[in-house]
Structure formats: structure tokens, C-alpha cells
Write a protein that holds these residues in place. Sequence first.
Motif, mmCIF file in Angstrom:
data_model
loop_
_atom_site.group_PDB
_atom_site.id
_atom_site.type_symbol
_atom_site.label_atom_id
_atom_site.label_comp_id
_atom_site.label_asym_id
_atom_site.label_seq_id
_atom_site.Cartn_x
_atom_site.Cartn_y
_atom_site.Cartn_z
ATOM 1 N N LYS A 105 0.821 -1.201 0.000
ATOM 2 C CA LYS A 105 0.000 0.000 0.000
ATOM 3 C C LYS A 105 0.863 1.263 0.000
ATOM 4 C CE LYS A 105 -4.032 -2.008 2.279
ATOM 5 N NZ LYS A 105 -4.957 -1.899 3.424
ATOM 6 N N ALA A 106 1.940 1.255 0.789
ATOM 7 C CA ALA A 106 2.807 2.443 0.850
ATOM 8 C C ALA A 106 3.458 2.700 -0.505
ATOM 9 C CB ALA A 106 3.849 2.267 1.947
ATOM 10 N N LYS A 107 3.937 1.613 -1.138
ATOM 11 C CA LYS A 107 4.580 1.752 -2.433
ATOM 12 C C LYS A 107 3.594 2.223 -3.499
ATOM 13 C CE LYS A 107 8.255 1.144 -5.034
ATOM 14 N NZ LYS A 107 9.469 1.932 -4.867
ATOM 15 N N LEU A 108 2.390 1.634 -3.452
ATOM 16 C CA LEU A 108 1.393 2.007 -4.447
ATOM 17 C C LEU A 108 0.917 3.449 -4.235
ATOM 18 C CD1 LEU A 108 -0.142 0.843 -6.858
ATOM 19 C CD2 LEU A 108 -1.960 0.142 -5.291
ATOM 20 N N ARG A 109 0.785 3.827 -2.968
ATOM 21 C CA ARG A 109 0.401 5.206 -2.678
ATOM 22 C C ARG A 109 1.457 6.174 -3.207
ATOM 23 N NH1 ARG A 109 0.116 4.666 2.296
ATOM 24 N NH2 ARG A 109 -2.033 3.889 2.351
ATOM 25 N N GLU A 110 2.739 5.761 -3.098
ATOM 26 C CA GLU A 110 3.823 6.591 -3.608
ATOM 27 C C GLU A 110 3.731 6.714 -5.129
ATOM 28 O OE1 GLU A 110 8.729 6.646 -3.670
ATOM 29 O OE2 GLU A 110 7.652 5.240 -2.394
ATOM 30 N N CYS A 111 3.389 5.642 -5.795
ATOM 31 C CA CYS A 111 3.239 5.679 -7.260
ATOM 32 C C CYS A 111 2.152 6.671 -7.673
ATOM 33 C CB CYS A 111 2.910 4.297 -7.787
ATOM 34 S SG CYS A 111 4.246 3.091 -7.594
ATOM 35 N N PHE A 112 1.016 6.630 -6.977
ATOM 36 C CA PHE A 112 -0.066 7.546 -7.309
ATOM 37 C C PHE A 112 0.317 8.996 -7.014
ATOM 38 C CE2 PHE A 112 -2.955 3.741 -6.781
ATOM 39 C CZ PHE A 112 -3.278 3.656 -8.116
ATOM 40 N N GLU A 113 1.114 9.204 -5.975
ATOM 41 C CA GLU A 113 1.557 10.551 -5.673
ATOM 42 C C GLU A 113 2.439 11.083 -6.799
ATOM 43 O OE1 GLU A 113 0.672 12.609 -3.408
ATOM 44 O OE2 GLU A 113 -0.675 11.185 -2.402
ATOM 45 N N ILE A 114 3.336 10.221 -7.345
ATOM 46 C CA ILE A 114 4.194 10.637 -8.460
ATOM 47 C C ILE A 114 3.334 11.006 -9.671
ATOM 48 C CG2 ILE A 114 5.934 9.819 -10.101
ATOM 49 C CD1 ILE A 114 7.106 8.124 -7.838
ATOM 50 N N ILE A 115 2.310 10.175 -9.952
ATOM 51 C CA ILE A 115 1.444 10.448 -11.104
ATOM 52 C C ILE A 115 0.684 11.767 -10.915
ATOM 53 C CG2 ILE A 115 -0.554 9.605 -12.394
ATOM 54 C CD1 ILE A 115 0.409 6.758 -11.803
ATOM 55 N N ARG A 116 0.202 12.006 -9.697
ATOM 56 C CA ARG A 116 -0.502 13.264 -9.423
ATOM 57 C C ARG A 116 0.446 14.444 -9.507
ATOM 58 N NH1 ARG A 116 -3.020 10.038 -5.373
ATOM 59 N NH2 ARG A 116 -5.225 9.631 -5.877
ATOM 60 N N ALA A 117 1.715 14.222 -8.997
ATOM 61 C CA ALA A 117 2.687 15.312 -9.046
ATOM 62 C C ALA A 117 2.989 15.704 -10.482
ATOM 63 C CB ALA A 117 3.971 14.897 -8.314
ATOM 64 N N CYS A 118 2.971 14.735 -11.369
ATOM 65 C CA CYS A 118 3.176 15.018 -12.791
ATOM 66 C C CYS A 118 1.900 15.523 -13.474
ATOM 67 C CB CYS A 118 3.687 13.773 -13.504
ATOM 68 S SG CYS A 118 5.312 13.229 -12.953
ATOM 69 N N ASN A 119 0.811 15.622 -12.675
ATOM 70 C CA ASN A 119 -0.468 16.120 -13.198
ATOM 71 C C ASN A 119 -1.001 15.248 -14.332
ATOM 72 O OD1 ASN A 119 -2.630 17.896 -13.086
ATOM 73 N ND2 ASN A 119 -1.722 19.345 -14.526
ATOM 74 N N LEU A 120 -0.776 13.929 -14.211
ATOM 75 C CA LEU A 120 -1.238 12.991 -15.229
ATOM 76 C C LEU A 120 -2.218 11.956 -14.659
ATOM 77 C CD1 LEU A 120 2.079 12.317 -17.197
ATOM 78 C CD2 LEU A 120 0.142 13.719 -17.904
ATOM 79 N N HIS A 121 -2.820 12.283 -13.504
ATOM 80 C CA HIS A 121 -3.753 11.312 -12.923
ATOM 81 C C HIS A 121 -4.991 11.137 -13.808
ATOM 82 C CE1 HIS A 121 -4.783 15.329 -11.488
ATOM 83 N NE2 HIS A 121 -6.051 14.910 -11.407
ATOM 84 N N ALA A 122 -5.428 12.183 -14.501
ATOM 85 C CA ALA A 122 -6.578 12.055 -15.405
ATOM 86 C C ALA A 122 -6.246 11.165 -16.587
ATOM 87 C CB ALA A 122 -7.026 13.433 -15.883
ATOM 88 N N VAL A 123 -5.000 11.319 -17.103
ATOM 89 C CA VAL A 123 -4.569 10.473 -18.222
ATOM 90 C C VAL A 123 -4.478 9.016 -17.780
ATOM 91 C CG1 VAL A 123 -2.720 10.046 -19.887
ATOM 92 C CG2 VAL A 123 -3.316 12.401 -19.256
ATOM 93 N N PHE A 124 -3.953 8.808 -16.547
ATOM 94 C CA PHE A 124 -3.859 7.446 -16.029
ATOM 95 C C PHE A 124 -5.249 6.821 -15.872
ATOM 96 C CE2 PHE A 124 -3.738 4.386 -12.568
ATOM 97 C CZ PHE A 124 -2.690 3.568 -12.954
ATOM 98 N N LEU A 125 -6.214 7.613 -15.382
ATOM 99 C CA LEU A 125 -7.576 7.091 -15.217
ATOM 100 C C LEU A 125 -8.183 6.727 -16.561
ATOM 101 C CD1 LEU A 125 -10.011 6.451 -13.439
ATOM 102 C CD2 LEU A 125 -10.677 8.866 -13.598
ATOM 103 N N ASP A 126 -7.950 7.557 -17.580
ATOM 104 C CA ASP A 126 -8.471 7.231 -18.914
ATOM 105 C C ASP A 126 -7.861 5.943 -19.448
ATOM 106 O OD1 ASP A 126 -10.045 9.471 -18.855
ATOM 107 O OD2 ASP A 126 -8.642 10.726 -19.982
ATOM 108 N N ASP A 127 -6.569 5.785 -19.213
ATOM 109 C CA ASP A 127 -5.905 4.560 -19.674
ATOM 110 C C ASP A 127 -6.469 3.350 -18.948
ATOM 111 O OD1 ASP A 127 -3.584 3.236 -21.168
ATOM 112 O OD2 ASP A 127 -3.178 2.678 -19.074
ATOM 113 N N TYR A 128 -6.737 3.520 -17.653
ATOM 114 C CA TYR A 128 -7.310 2.421 -16.853
ATOM 115 C C TYR A 128 -8.703 2.049 -17.355
ATOM 116 C CZ TYR A 128 -9.894 0.448 -12.889
ATOM 117 O OH TYR A 128 -10.696 -0.310 -12.097
ATOM 118 N N LEU A 129 -9.518 3.064 -17.642
ATOM 119 C CA LEU A 129 -10.872 2.784 -18.128
ATOM 120 C C LEU A 129 -10.842 2.172 -19.516
ATOM 121 C CD1 LEU A 129 -12.772 5.959 -16.853
ATOM 122 C CD2 LEU A 129 -12.731 3.674 -15.844
#
Length: 757
Positions: free
Chosen positions: A61-85
Motif C-alpha cells: 500500500k505504501a509503495k502504491l500510494r507513492e506511485c499515485f503521488e508521483i502520477i498526481r505530481a506530474c499532473n497525469l492522474h486524469a490520463v492514467f484514469l483514462d488509460d485504466y478505463l
Amino acid sequence: MATPALCNQVAEKWQRSFAKLNREKEGITGLLEFTQGWLMASDQLRPRDKAGLATKPQYDKAKLRECFEIIRACNLHAVFLDDYLDAIGRQLPAITNDIDFYMKMYEREPTAEHIANLISIAARWQRAWAPLPEMGASALSAFTCTFQTHLYSILPPSFTTGFRDLISATFDFTSFEAAPQWLLTRFPCPHGIPRPDFTLWTIMQELGLIERYETLILSVCYERIEGHVLEASEKVWDRQMLQEMRDWMSREVVPWLTMPYARDARSAEHATMLMKNVGSRLDYHVCKTLADLRTREIFDIIIDYPDSRPALDDMKECLQRVDQRSQLVQSLRKANRRRLLHPGADTKLILTQYVSIIRCLRIVDPQGVLLFKVADPIRRYLRDRPDTIRCIVASLVGDGESGDSLVDENEPIQPINQTQLEDYTDPNWEPEPMDAGPEFRANKPSDIISTLISIYDSQELFVKELQILLAQRLLAITDGNFDRERRNIEILKIRFGEAALQVCEVMLRDMTDSRRTDQHIQQQKASDLHPTIISRHFWPPLQANTFVMPGQFRKIQEDYASEFHVFKPDKKLLWMSHLGSINLQVELDDRTVEVEVPPLEAAFIELFSEQDEWSVPELVEKVGSIERPQAIKALVTWVELGVLKEDSPDHYRLLKTAEESGSAAKSSGKQPTAVVEELPPVVTVQQQQAEQMRVFWKFIEGMLTNLGQLPLDRIQQMLKFAPNYDRNIDQLAAFMEAARREGLVTVTNGVWKLQRD
């Protein structure tokens, strides 16, 4: 070939993107961290196929939370969500085979278990592919929408039927003992939950089925309510069923509804608040179902009144909750046309049903709007029936010997058409209802008799019919007891006023005076004759068919008239020989016949005492003023008693010995008393009107002779100058039509003229 400006623009954008992903770290360290985080998160969220459906890979969980923080820091969380969907969309067809499998099983064997299995496997797919909590609520919402959209798109139409079966089956899952094994296996219930279908409803909520099929869920409740109401309340009119149905709903339906609508309630008050809206809808449906049932039964409910009073009280309460007043009016009017307003129904029966309709609809709608709308066809139909007035009048004077009088003994006696103006200062005053028509008047007479008499525009016809009926009843009394008629007259005075009943009082006084006069004459000279002496000018016209009594009967009449003249010198008796009855003893050679017969029969048998054989013309010539059918009928009476025999057509012979009369004459001794046919001795209103119209025919004939041809309205205007003419144009039209059928006049385009020979 790219220009230097374009190359500089691309290079600038590349540097900005690299700086964004590298996050200002040395070299490409940041870019490598972003790539590793993206790949790790994508691998963790990647939709599994069926092999990975049962278990989900463990993750740090800590590692995965860190991954999501990096994605958010790069402001690409929306792109990641689209790729997931997009990855979810590519894997969604994997569940199609499971859906098809269970739906085919249901179509082969339509049981709720297959639909439950389908819901279970769909829920497992949704949970296996659901995003991790670290992605946030927006990712979960987007995934749910995508997954359920695809799920609903592949569900066949038959799923709706299967889902209805599953919902309906849950009504029987009230305890763990009643629940089937497949429910407990597929949807194990948490410890402490009293309902075995708790988990099933929870999963249906997760899949969005409760919200999507809310109307269907409620329709199952509606069907349960309708079935129970029809089963428990149909033709049950002797007790109120509405409250019973509400109590049943509170016991059986409302607890079931807590699963789809108040499953997560924290307290009883919270559950009540959550179910307030749906509970109101179910109560409405209970009232609507019962109102529909009572609307279909309304005609029979009215027939069964007053035993059906509880059903009417239910109907009143239901109509206050459900707007079905127009349906009730249409249903009752249709039933009246089909079962009441037809030539085969007796007028007394129609009036009795009409009175019941008045009483019943006043219970359902005290303001009278429903009665006003239902009664109009009945009133118009009764107005066209010739014997309606007589039936109403017979009830007024208590002529309902069978006990089915239209008058309620408990109803107060009120003057006819005693209406009161509305008091707008009354704090309890209410305006006319919204559905009242323009002709509706709330201040119409409230008692039954006033309502019946208001069928006609004038009371004059009723007063005339009252006089005729009272005359018939008075003339039929033989024991001198006039108390009942005296009481009737006093009651009628209240209804019609004293002026209208003056003639009736004179008739009653004539009867008592006649009895005293007869007693005085009997004291002076005993006589077998006991006549009823009336004042001719104050009585309705009596049937004109006088004839002369022969022999000893005439002598008795003359002796009685002489004594009457001595007692009242200023008056003279005019005998109505065709009225009344005579008790006779006919002494023959071998037998004595005792009978009570009308005067004409007595006159004929008196003539046979003079000679043994007579022809019909000879008998008619002796008595005079009678028609041949009357003579034949009187002679047949004696033939049936074995006193006379018809030797040849129109020739009769006295049978002095019984042996000559066949089977009827073989009995000796006293014969049974002949039945005297009760003929109405008073001319009816219709007969009086017909006779008056014959007088007015002379005026019409003179008009058409002098003026050639006239329209009906012109004839009506000119007839108004004739003495005592009080007919309306409809009555005149009926008379002219009768004259046309007799060949007296012809009509062309509404213009009347005399028929020329």
C-alpha cells in the motif's frame, strides 16, 4: 521540411514535458521513477481475466500510494484514469459469456436461482476490476459507470422478467428457515442480520439494480397489494376493508421494503424517514386498488344497501385519497343503462334503485356532485315513463304493502322543494366542488321525496294523481276505518301545503258523512244496500259506464233513494251501477251458489230469473250502456261457476240442475266465492289528459281548416287562448303524432295540415 521556428517550438515543448515528468531531479532520475510508478500502478489495476477473478494480487500500500503521488505530481492522474478505463473497456467482453450462460439457463428453466447466480457473478467481476481506494472516489465513480453501462447493455430483455421473479421470491425469504439453500450459499448473510436476503439486496445495490429497476420493484409490491385486496375484499361489503388492508400492508409489505430502501438505517426513526415517500405511494395504491374494485361493484353495492354501508364508507375515504370520481360516475351510469334503464325493468324497481343511489352517493359524496351527474339519465328516463308519478304517489300514501316503500320512516317529513339560500357568513360554508358542472346547485332539496318529485317541473301532476289514488283507496274501504287515510292526508299537507289537499279533505269528509247517512237510513228502513255517497264535483272523474239494474236490485235502489230524499230533500242520488260488488245467493233446483260479484254479473243473473234463455244482444238491451266484451266477460263468470251454459254462440241457458253443466256442475251445495276483479273506478291522469286533448282537437281542427297548414309552434301559440289549455309543446307534438297515425292530419317538413278524404 521543418522550419527552424517549428523545430524550436517542438524543442521547447519537449523540454517542458521532460521537466514535468523529471520533476527537476538530476538527469533522468525523475523520469525513471515516473515510468516505474506508472507501470506498477497499471499492473496492479490491470483487469484480470477469469483465472484471476477469485483472488486479487497483494500489493504494498505504501509503495502504491507513492506511485499515485508521483502520477498526481506530474499532473497525469486524469490520463492514467483514462488509460485504466480503456483497459477495462477492452476486458469487459470477458463477462459477456457468463451473462449469456446464466440467461440461457433461465430461459430454459425460468427460476429465480439463475438470476441470483447471474447477479452474483456480475458482482464478483465488478469487485475484481474495481479501482483501488488510493485512486480516490472519482476513479471509483467513473469505473462503476463504465462497468454498469456495459453490463446493462448486454442484459437481454428476458432479464427484466427474471429479475421480477427474483424480487417476488424475496417476499417469502422472511426467515432463514424459509430461505432456499442457493440464497444462503451465494449470498451469505453477516452475523446478527435477521433477514437472509440482506446480502442479496446489498449486492443489487452495488450493481445499481435497485435504482435502475425501482419501478419494477414497486410494481411487484403493487401486484402483491392488488392480489391481496381482490382476494380479501371482493364482494365483502358488510365491514370496512380499507383499514384491514393498511394493517396487512404494514405487517407484510413495509418490512420487506426495508431491504431495498432502509437497509442501512441507523434507527427506527431513520428507517421511517427513508421509507416515507415509498410508503405514501403504497398507501395510495391500496386506496386506488380498493377504489377500482368498489367502482366495478358499485351497482351491486347499491342494491345491497344498507348492509353495504361499510363498503360505501371505504369508498368515500378512498376517493378523498385517489381522484377517481369520474370513473365512478362513468361506471355507474354504464351499469344503470345496461341493468336498469330498459323496458324490461319495472318502474317501481327503477325508483327503488334510484332512491338507493341517492342514499349511497350521499354517503360517498355529501356535496352531491356525483349524484347530480349519475341521476340525470335516470331522471330523464323516469320522466318518460307513464306510471312514474303513480309509483311515487303510491309511496307517499303508504301503498307499499310489500314493505319496500320509497319513503324512509326515519326520514323527517319536509315540505316539497323547501330550499334555503346559502349563508355565506356561516364559518362552515364550503364552495361548490371543482368538478361541479354549471347546472349543479348545492342547495337542492335533500329529502328523498322532494328529489323524486323534482323529476317533474310542476307539482300539479302529483296533486292530481294523489287525488285519484286517494279516491281509489277510499272507495275500496268497506269497514269504515279511515284513520290511515286521514294520517296520510295530514302528512301530505306538510309536503304539498294545505291548499293542494283541500279536495282530499272533502273526499275524506264525504266518506265519513256517507257512513253516517247510511246508518241513519238503515235505522229508518233496513236495506241490503250500503252505498258510498260522494260529492261528484269534488272527486276525480269516475269511469263512465253506467247501466240500469233490473228487477229487485232496481227496487232496492229506488227505496234507498226515497229514504235519502226524505233525509236530505235538497239532494238527489245518481247511481253508479257499474261500481261496487254484490253478495248473492243463487238458489237452483239442486244447489245454492253463494258468490260476490260485480253489479253487471248480478244484473244478468237477475234477468235469468225471469226466463231461462237469453241472447247477448237481448241482455245488453235490457241493462243498456255496456260494451259487448263486458257482457261476454260477465256471462263467462257464471259459466265457470256452472250456473249458465252457452248452447250456441251468443245464446246462454240457465242450468237449474247440475247434471247438465259437466264437471263444473257435478259438485253440489255451496260454490266457492267468485273473485271480483279490482278495476280502478277513477279515471287516471293520463285518461283525463287524453280526454281533454280530444276537446282541444276541435280547436286544432278549426285552425287547420281556416288557415290551411301550420307549424307546431304556431299551433301551440294559438292553443294558449283555449280555455284550460296547459300543455307544453312536447305533449302537443305527441298528440299530433297520434292524430297522424289515426289518419287525421299529415306533416311535411314540420308543417301540419288536415288529411283530406
